[in-house]
Design a protein around this motif. Structure first.
Motif, short mmCIF file in Angstrom:
data_model
loop_
_atom_site.label_atom_id
_atom_site.label_comp_id
_atom_site.label_asym_id
_atom_site.label_seq_id
_atom_site.Cartn_x
_atom_site.Cartn_y
_atom_site.Cartn_z
N GLN A 43 0.84 -1.19 0.00
CA GLN A 43 0.00 0.00 0.00
C GLN A 43 0.88 1.25 0.00
N LYS A 44 0.34 2.32 -0.52
CA LYS A 44 1.05 3.59 -0.51
C LYS A 44 0.06 4.72 -0.30
N LEU A 45 0.44 5.67 0.55
CA LEU A 45 -0.34 6.87 0.80
C LEU A 45 0.59 8.06 0.72
N SER A 46 0.23 9.06 -0.09
CA SER A 46 1.05 10.26 -0.22
C SER A 46 0.23 11.48 0.15
N LEU A 47 0.73 12.26 1.08
CA LEU A 47 0.10 13.50 1.52
C LEU A 47 0.74 14.65 0.74
N LEU A 48 -0.04 15.30 -0.12
CA LEU A 48 0.48 16.37 -0.97
C LEU A 48 0.43 17.68 -0.21
N GLU A 49 1.57 18.36 -0.12
CA GLU A 49 1.67 19.62 0.59
C GLU A 49 2.19 20.69 -0.36
N ASN A 50 2.26 21.93 0.12
CA ASN A 50 2.79 23.01 -0.70
C ASN A 50 4.27 22.75 -0.99
N ALA A 51 4.56 22.53 -2.27
CA ALA A 51 5.95 22.33 -2.73
C ALA A 51 6.65 21.18 -2.00
N ALA A 52 5.87 20.23 -1.46
CA ALA A 52 6.47 19.10 -0.75
C ALA A 52 5.48 17.93 -0.78
N GLU A 53 5.97 16.78 -0.36
CA GLU A 53 5.12 15.59 -0.33
C GLU A 53 5.62 14.65 0.77
N TYR A 54 4.66 14.04 1.46
CA TYR A 54 5.00 13.03 2.44
C TYR A 54 4.42 11.71 1.96
N SER A 55 5.25 10.66 1.91
CA SER A 55 4.79 9.36 1.44
C SER A 55 4.99 8.29 2.49
N LEU A 56 4.02 7.40 2.57
CA LEU A 56 4.06 6.27 3.47
C LEU A 56 3.88 5.02 2.63
N ILE A 57 4.89 4.15 2.60
CA ILE A 57 4.89 3.00 1.71
C ILE A 57 5.04 1.71 2.50
N HIS A 58 4.14 0.77 2.26
CA HIS A 58 4.26 -0.58 2.83
C HIS A 58 4.54 -1.53 1.68
N ASP A 59 5.70 -2.18 1.71
CA ASP A 59 6.10 -3.12 0.66
C ASP A 59 6.66 -4.36 1.32
N GLY A 60 5.84 -5.40 1.41
CA GLY A 60 6.27 -6.62 2.10
C GLY A 60 6.42 -6.40 3.59
N LYS A 61 7.59 -6.72 4.13
CA LYS A 61 7.81 -6.54 5.56
C LYS A 61 8.27 -5.13 5.91
#
Length: 415
Positions: free
Chosen positions: A143-161
């Motif tokens: 799963q992946k979730l990306s929070l889009l911000e002003n001129a920036a981005e925060y991403s949370l990635i789950h890949d396997g373990k």
């Protein structure tokens, strides 16, 4: 009925897998109160869908709930808009810091050894304001979730373990692994319509009315509109509306409106969605050159999966016959259904903290509350449009999605 879009309505509601209780009780004041009420139970009202736009076959509320429960969607991608309006006073960003500090996570509360990419603190930004998220999922392991911000981005990635959090603004990375026992990562803050809907639909009893109120279109998809309303008086929750995809049973939009009226407290809905398999590269992550990498000492959060403190929290959400309290690691719940109130004793008298860097914190916080008295003594009630909390002068806390009078009544009954 006009199409439901992310501009016009509002949404709320989450957590399922148990986890070890390693956090302080203060962390659960707001989360448990919200869960105890927003996840209130649902009676199966066999109301039929009204004719609307689009024209879909009629279904009962029970049939729609069953369709949601049987939904086997594991692959999707899209964009979610989430707006939260709790009616908190403008503290110049301090409110987000306070919520982060309650998380107990590395980096929360100004811990210099923490990471700006720690999801336990970062995702608390979703509790206020309007945010745009990109989400993707490919089965339980990606799963992946990306929070889009002003001129920036925060991403949370789950890949396997592996679970990765990356904050482009600070160029920091947070890494943790999924515990083998659970096989799933955890996330404290709901971020998608399904997250909210899962929390609201956790249990079933007669404290709630559930109906199907017509149809709608969300992100170009035909949907039924499921409406959940408390039967009990004293709740700050007016109604919850969930737009359910007619084909897949996936929640596409979630809106919670307060009993006081006005705009929704929380609105989370897809503005674009696809149920095709995301490209495998979507979940690839390698720390950028020069990034600061922090290794977590316990499982980090990840998109698409929630967590409970333990089974007692789930049981406490339903309440106990006769309004008796159930205790979970020092935390108790009283009442039932939408009127569930979380309570615990801080162990100290004097009510609000009185000292803080640069001034009188108790006086500052007290200016945002209402002074109340009762058989319990005296205290201060802090109010939002959904969750209210009473802090008594002898150090006890009562919190829930209930009115001020309901909190005072609960405190009196505890004497």
């Amino acid at each position: 009925m006009a199409p439901i879009d992310s501009e016009g309505t509002t949404t709320v509601g989450q957590s399922e897998e148990p986890r070890t209780g390693r956090r302080k009780a203060a962390r659960y004041v707001v989360p448990v109160a919200v869960m105890g009420v927003a996840a209130a139970t649902i009676g199966l009202v066999p109301a039929l869908a009204d004719s609307g736009d689009p024209d879909l076959p009629k279904v009962t509320a029970a049939q729609l709930l069953e369709k949601m429960a049987e939904s086997d969607v594991e692959q999707l991608s899209g964009t979610v808009k989430i707006s939260t309006d709790l009616g908190l006073p403008d503290l110049g960003g301090l409110e987000s810091g306070l919520m982060s500090g309650m998380s107990g996570a590395p980096g929360a509360g100004g811990d210099e050894d923490g990471s700006a990419a720690d999801p336990s603190a970062k995702l608390t930004e979703l509790v206020t304001g309007t945010h745009t998220l990109r989400v993707a999922a490919d089965g339980p392991d990606r799963q992946k979730l990306s929070l889009l911000e002003n001129a920036a981005e925060y991403s949370l990635i789950h890949d396997g373990k592996d679970v990765w959090g990356y904050d482009s603004r600070s160029n920091e990375v947070y890494h943790s692994t999924v515990p083998e026992a659970s096989g799933q990562p955890e996330k404290d803050v709901p971020a998608t319509p399904k997250d909210f809907a899962d929390q609201a639909l956790k249990a079933v009893d007669d404290t709630t009315s559930v109906t199907v109120d017509g149809t709608a279109q969300v992100a170009g998809r035909d949907a039924y509109r499921l409406v959940i309303e408390p039967r009990q008086e004293g709740s700050t929750v007016g109604a919850i509306s969930i737009a359910v995809d007619a084909e897949t049973g996936t929640p596409l939009k979630f809106t919670l409106t307060p009993s006081s009226g006005g705009a929704a407290v929380v609105d989370a809905g897809f503005t674009q969605v696809s149920f095709a398999k995301p490209d495998a590269s979507t979940f690839d992550f390698t720390p950028p050159k020069g990034a600061k990498v922090t290794e977590g000492d316990e499982p980090a959060g990840a998109p698409g999966h929630g967590a409970q403190e333990d089974g007692a929290s789930e049981r406490g959400r339903k309440g106990e016959a006769g309004g008796l309290a159930k205790e979970a690691d020092g935390l108790k719940t009283v009442g039932e259904g939408w009127n569930t109130i979380a309570t615990f004793d801080t162990g100290g008298e004097g009510g609000l903290p009185t000292e803080a860097a640069g001034g009188d914190l108790g006086g500052f916080l007290g200016s945002f509350g209402d002074q109340v008295k009762g058989d319990f003594g005296s205290g201060t009630v802090f109010k939002t449009r959904l969750v209210n909390a009473l802090i008594t002068d002898d150090g006890k806390v009562y919190a829930g999605a209930v009115t001020k009078d309901a909190l005072v009544k609960a405190a009196d009954a505890a004497q």
